[in-house]
Scaffold this active site. Structure first.
Site, PDB file in Angstrom:
ATOM      1  N   ASP A 176       0.838  -1.128   0.073  1.00 56.19           N
ATOM      2  CA  ASP A 176      -0.003  -0.079  -0.155  1.00 56.19           C
ATOM      3  C   ASP A 176       1.031   1.246   0.114  1.00 56.19           C
ATOM      4  O   ASP A 176       0.676   2.294  -0.756  1.00 56.19           O
ATOM      5  CB  ASP A 176      -0.881  -0.027   1.156  1.00 56.19           C
ATOM      6  CG  ASP A 176      -2.266   0.858   0.970  1.00 56.19           C
ATOM      7  OD1 ASP A 176      -2.600   1.083  -0.207  1.00 56.19           O
ATOM      8  OD2 ASP A 176      -2.910   1.064   1.800  1.00 56.19           O
ATOM      9  N   ASP A 212      -8.876  -2.238   2.611  1.00 54.27           N
ATOM     10  CA  ASP A 212      -8.753  -1.491   4.054  1.00 54.27           C
ATOM     11  C   ASP A 212      -9.668  -2.054   4.678  1.00 54.27           C
ATOM     12  O   ASP A 212      -9.688  -1.529   6.206  1.00 54.27           O
ATOM     13  CB  ASP A 212      -8.802   0.177   3.830  1.00 54.27           C
ATOM     14  CG  ASP A 212      -7.613   0.678   2.818  1.00 54.27           C
ATOM     15  OD1 ASP A 212      -6.404  -0.083   2.912  1.00 54.27           O
ATOM     16  OD2 ASP A 212      -7.995   1.470   1.985  1.00 54.27           O
TER      17      ASP A 212
END
Length: 427
Positions: free
Chosen positions: A204, A275
């Site tokens: 990420d 997420d």
């Protein structure tokens, strides 16, 4: 003197879009985790019923088909960030030529996931007028009335989304994907969980912060916000139906949840499905472990030994859920302060993992120093017998203690039947 502009980020956090993101993401994790736990308990009950039937009839139990649940091992956890990076690059470079394929595959997968999300509601609605028997559809399988109803509703919602491209329907599909992934994918140990989340954190951070130095643009944001051509519009264009083409909107693929602001027109709050799902897998794991510990305390209670007081306080699931909320809050504040997209896992992973590891270590110290380990070992011998395979009897200077299954340490492993045990220490 501070001006209202200096505190603009604080007002932005209380925006309706932010609040909606917080509430929905937490609800999806909680619901998906309890749905997974319920599926596990139902599978265990079915196994017990088969064993009882076998003991009564004396016939061998029928062979069980492959489980729908996928448990990740260490190699899969290490390869998942690499596979995600490859998929991201494919979508970045070949999106224009493959957008039809992406849209169709997304619609099919989202239909199945949305049907799974809607199934409990359909079961509740159809229960008074259904006997629960399955209807055969030949090679397609056998399905209950509730399953057929939920699938029909899911197909209807996806079709409306294709025709309208409405963000609310896209969010519904994304919610189905989150819940299905959390329910059907399991993490086997905290070691695998740590490896997976650490690898995804690096993934990420790289694609959000450093991809622009290589590709001259933020690859993650570019892929997440790029709309796809509507399949209806492409088919209508092939058939020269100009009127339909004008009405077919481009589709934003459900790889994220978006919520509009009530007070700020045109402003959306966005959160990627990863997420929600990836921390959700960790919370699902600790919820199953909490349920296991609760069942073990019930066994201790039946023997007359009072349960340890520290087990009645904050559970691992509550600790991780609070950490997830604080991590999401920190990510939101960072995005408002720096006015740029933030890798949410950079904040979510530490805020969920570190409190969990700390709490596990403190509970382990409390068990060892309170003398409860020896008592627990004695009870285990009485309840399960001396040769129980999940316990090891070890000699130490301070006496005997049970195997690592009784100590709460961050190396827990759930087996296929939902039991949780410790990997044996290497001598």
């Amino acid at each position: 003197m501070a001006t209202p502009v200096d505190y603009q980020w604080a007002y932005s956090i209380m925006d309706s879009s932010r609040v909606s993101t917080f509430l929905i993401s937490i609800l999806l994790i909680v619901y998906g985790s309890f749905r997974s736990l319920n599926m596990e308990q139902e599978a265990r009950e079915r196994e017990k019923e088969k064993e009882r039937a076998q003991s009564l009839t004396g016939l061998p139990a029928a062979t069980t088909g492959p489980s729908d649940v996928q448990t990740l091992d260490t190699m899969q956890a290490l390869c998942l960030p690499l596979g995600a990076s490859i998929s991201l690059l494919v979508m970045f470079f070949f999106f224009d030529s493959m957008q039809m394929l992406f849209a169709i595959c997304t619609a099919i997968i989202a239909t199945v996931a949305l049907a799974f999300l809607l199934l409990p509601m359909c079961q509740y609605v159809i229960r008074p007028c259904s006997d629960g028997n399955k209807i055969s559809f030949g090679v397609c399988g056998r399905f209950t009335g509730a399953e057929l109803l939920s699938f029909s509703l899911a197909v209807f919602i996806v079709c409306i989304w294709v025709l309208t491209g409405h963000w609310l329907l896209m969010d519904a599909m994304g919610m189905g994907l989150c819940v299905a992934f959390i329910a059907f994918v399991r993490l086997p140990s905290l070691k695998v969980s740590t490896l997976l989340l650490t690898g995804l954190l690096i993934y990420d951070v790289f694609w959000v912060f450093f991809s622009s130095y290589i590709f001259n643009t933020n690859v993650m944001v570019k892929v997440a916000t790029r709309p796809a051509e509507n399949p209806v519009g492409l088919v209508a264009r092939k058939l020269h139906l100009g009127g339909v083409v004008k009405e077919a909107p481009k589709l934003s693929l459900p790889g994220k949840l978006v919520f509009p602001s009530i007070h700020n027109s045109g402003h959306f709050s966005m959160l990627g499905l990863g997420d929600i799902v990836m921390p959700g897998l960790l919370l699902c794991f600790v919820l199953r472990y909490d349920a296991y510990k609760k069942s073990q305390l019930l066994h201790l209670g039946e023997t007359g030994v009072p349960p340890p007081k520290h087990f009645n306080k904050l559970s691992y699931f509550h600790c991780s859920l609070i950490g997830y909320f604080l991590g999401l809050l920190t990510a939101t504040v960072s995005s408002e302060v720096f006015k740029a997209a933030q890798p949410a896992l950079l904040y979510l992973v530490p805020f969920t993992l570190l409190p969990l590891l700390t709490m596990a270590y403190l509970k382990l110290l409390e068990v060892r120093h309170s003398g409860l380990a020896f008592i627990h070992h004695k009870i285990v011998i009485e309840v399960y017998g001396e040769g129980h395979e999940n316990y090891q009897h070890r000699n130490h200077n301070d006496g005997c203690r049970p195997g690592r299954r009784e100590g709460i340490v961050p190396e827990l492993n759930p087996t296929q039947d939902g039991d949780l045990h410790q990997e044996e220490e290497q001598s």
